[in-house]
Design a protein around this motif. Structure first.
Motif, PDB file in Angstrom:
ATOM      1  N   TRP A   6       0.831  -1.233   0.010  1.00 45.25           N
ATOM      2  CA  TRP A   6       0.361  -0.101  -0.150  1.00 45.25           C
ATOM      3  C   TRP A   6       0.461   0.987  -0.192  1.00 45.25           C
ATOM      4  O   TRP A   6       0.809   2.214  -0.808  1.00 45.25           O
ATOM      5  N   CYS A  10      -0.444   3.617  -3.415  1.00 43.03           N
ATOM      6  CA  CYS A  10      -0.928   5.147  -2.929  1.00 43.03           C
ATOM      7  C   CYS A  10      -0.520   6.007  -3.460  1.00 43.03           C
ATOM      8  O   CYS A  10      -1.913   7.207  -3.432  1.00 43.03           O
ATOM      9  N   LEU A  45      -7.409  -0.979   4.907  1.00 43.73           N
ATOM     10  CA  LEU A  45      -7.419  -0.184   3.503  1.00 43.73           C
ATOM     11  C   LEU A  45      -8.401   0.268   2.938  1.00 43.73           C
ATOM     12  O   LEU A  45      -7.593   1.128   2.546  1.00 43.73           O
ATOM     13  N   ALA A  46      -9.510   0.838   2.858  1.00 39.94           N
ATOM     14  CA  ALA A  46     -10.248   0.837   2.411  1.00 39.94           C
ATOM     15  C   ALA A  46     -10.474   2.526   3.783  1.00 39.94           C
ATOM     16  O   ALA A  46     -10.392   3.377   2.665  1.00 39.94           O
ATOM     17  N   GLU A  49      -7.538   3.787   1.571  1.00 42.38           N
ATOM     18  CA  GLU A  49      -8.087   4.474   0.138  1.00 42.38           C
ATOM     19  C   GLU A  49      -8.454   5.722   0.278  1.00 42.38           C
ATOM     20  O   GLU A  49      -8.376   6.904  -0.909  1.00 42.38           O
ATOM     21  N   ARG A  50      -9.368   5.364   1.070  1.00 43.09           N
ATOM     22  CA  ARG A  50     -10.394   6.938   1.231  1.00 43.09           C
ATOM     23  C   ARG A  50      -9.753   7.825   1.508  1.00 43.09           C
ATOM     24  O   ARG A  50      -9.563   8.743   0.979  1.00 43.09           O
ATOM     25  N   GLY A  52      -6.217   8.477   0.734  1.00 44.58           N
ATOM     26  CA  GLY A  52      -4.771   8.688  -0.172  1.00 44.58           C
ATOM     27  C   GLY A  52      -5.766   9.752  -1.001  1.00 44.58           C
ATOM     28  O   GLY A  52      -5.405  10.580  -1.855  1.00 44.58           O
ATOM     29  N   ALA A  53      -7.273   8.941  -1.534  1.00 40.34           N
ATOM     30  CA  ALA A  53      -7.480   9.860  -2.718  1.00 40.34           C
ATOM     31  C   ALA A  53      -7.760  11.230  -2.524  1.00 40.34           C
ATOM     32  O   ALA A  53      -7.891  11.629  -2.926  1.00 40.34           O
ATOM     33  N   ARG A  56      -4.498  12.898  -2.886  1.00 43.70           N
ATOM     34  CA  ARG A  56      -4.540  12.598  -4.405  1.00 43.70           C
ATOM     35  C   ARG A  56      -4.826  14.130  -4.898  1.00 43.70           C
ATOM     36  O   ARG A  56      -4.491  14.754  -5.569  1.00 43.70           O
TER      37      ARG A  56
END
Ligand SMILES: C[S@@+](CC[C@H](N)C(=O)[O-])C[C@H]1O[C@@H](n2cnc3c(N)ncnc32)[C@H](O)[C@@H]1O
Length: 280
Positions: A6, A10, A45-46, A49-50, A52-53, A56
């Motif tokens: 990850w 990421c 992980l979810a 990911e949220r 990280g988005a 970004r």
């Protein structure tokens, strides 16, 4: 997916990704080094990911985490307030240097936002009575929450008082005069190119409601309103832009304050100016 996979996939800066791993998945740097291959739980992980988005997409880390550390205190922050900056700790240091460690004092923070400055002062000077003003009701709600969580309920100076409204006009008639008035007001000029990089933070905190070409509209008003409310030998201290120190010193001198001088931030730039009311 493993911790290490990850981290590499990421797409956010490594330092930020390490903070997310620690805060959202409970994986310290030492744990990561010891077991990079350990699988991340699907729920973690979810969440990662949220987060990280959002990073970004350019959102600041403090908003993604929901907190920022300021003067050793973990303050809740959100898009309704400016993210407190390390440079503003210079203003807190100035305040603390001019308040007796255990003595009573009347302190006012104008444009309190998350409550960062007011709460840091109240935390370090338990006998000071601290009041904060902001024109944003959402900001004041957050400041109140931060104060409730970070300050002892039974501090000798009492719980901070929060007032909604426009600079000094927000104060109730019995607010009294002050030994110290501090402020980190909006001071960015309306056409400043840096505003694009700060687009996630509230315009009210950066430019204010009185946008001006030199960014000084709110500072002019605030200095004029605040100086008459200083007690004898009380201080008014303001944060301002990197190129505004000379203009702010002039404003402080023009309202009759003495000992007017500027202080440098961590980068050596004059970013806080202060002046003192005359003696009795
Ligand atoms: C630069 S931010 C500072 C926030 C906080 N004191 C800090 O240093 O992190 C300026 C704050 O002033 C508030 N503000 C803007 N115009 C105001 C006004 N006319 N009266 C009172 N507060 C105002 C904004 O809502 C914002 O919270």
């Amino acid at each position: 997916m493993s911790r290490d996979e990850w981290l590499r996939a990421c797409g956010v800066e490594r330092a930020d990704a390490l903070v997310l791993l620690r805060e959202l998945a409970g994986v310290s740097r030492a744990a990561l080094l010891a077991h990079p291959e350990a699988a991340l739980e699907p729920r973690c992980l979810a969440q990662l990911e949220r987060a990280g988005a959002r990073l970004r997409a350019g959102e600041p880390l403090a908003y993604v985490l929901g907190w920022r550390e300021f003067y050793g205190l973990r303050l809740e922050v959100g898009p309704q307030v400016l993210i407190p900056r390390a440079d503003t700790e210079v203003l807190v240091e100035f305040a603390l240097a001019h308040l007796e460690p255990c003595g009573p004092a009347e302190v006012l923070d104008l444009g309190t936002g998350s409550g960062a400055i007011a709460i840091a002062i109240a935390h370090e000077r338990p006998a000071a009575r601290v009041q904060g003003v902001d024109t944003s009701a959402e900001a004041l709600e957050l400041a109140r929450r931060n104060a409730r969580r970070l300050l002892p309920a039974a501090r000798p100076g009492g719980v901070p008082l929060w007032h909604l409204g426009d600079w000094m006009q927000a104060l109730p008639p019995d607010a009294g005069d002050f030994d110290l008035i501090v402020s980190n007001p909006p001071y960015v000029a309306e056409d400043d190119p840096h505003l694009q990089a700060l687009r996630h933070e509230p315009a009210l905190a950066l430019v204010g409601g009185r946008a001006s070409a030199d960014g000084l509209a709110d500072i002019r008003l605030l200095v004029a309103q605040a100086a008459p409310r200083l007690r004898a030998r009380g201080w008014l201290a303001l944060e301002h832009g990197y190129d505004q120190a000379a203009a702010v010193r002039q404003l402080l001198l023009r309202v009759g304050l003495r000992e007017v001088h500027s202080l440098r931030d961590l980068a050596g730039i004059e970013r806080v100016s202060a002046g003192r009311a005359p003696g009795p």
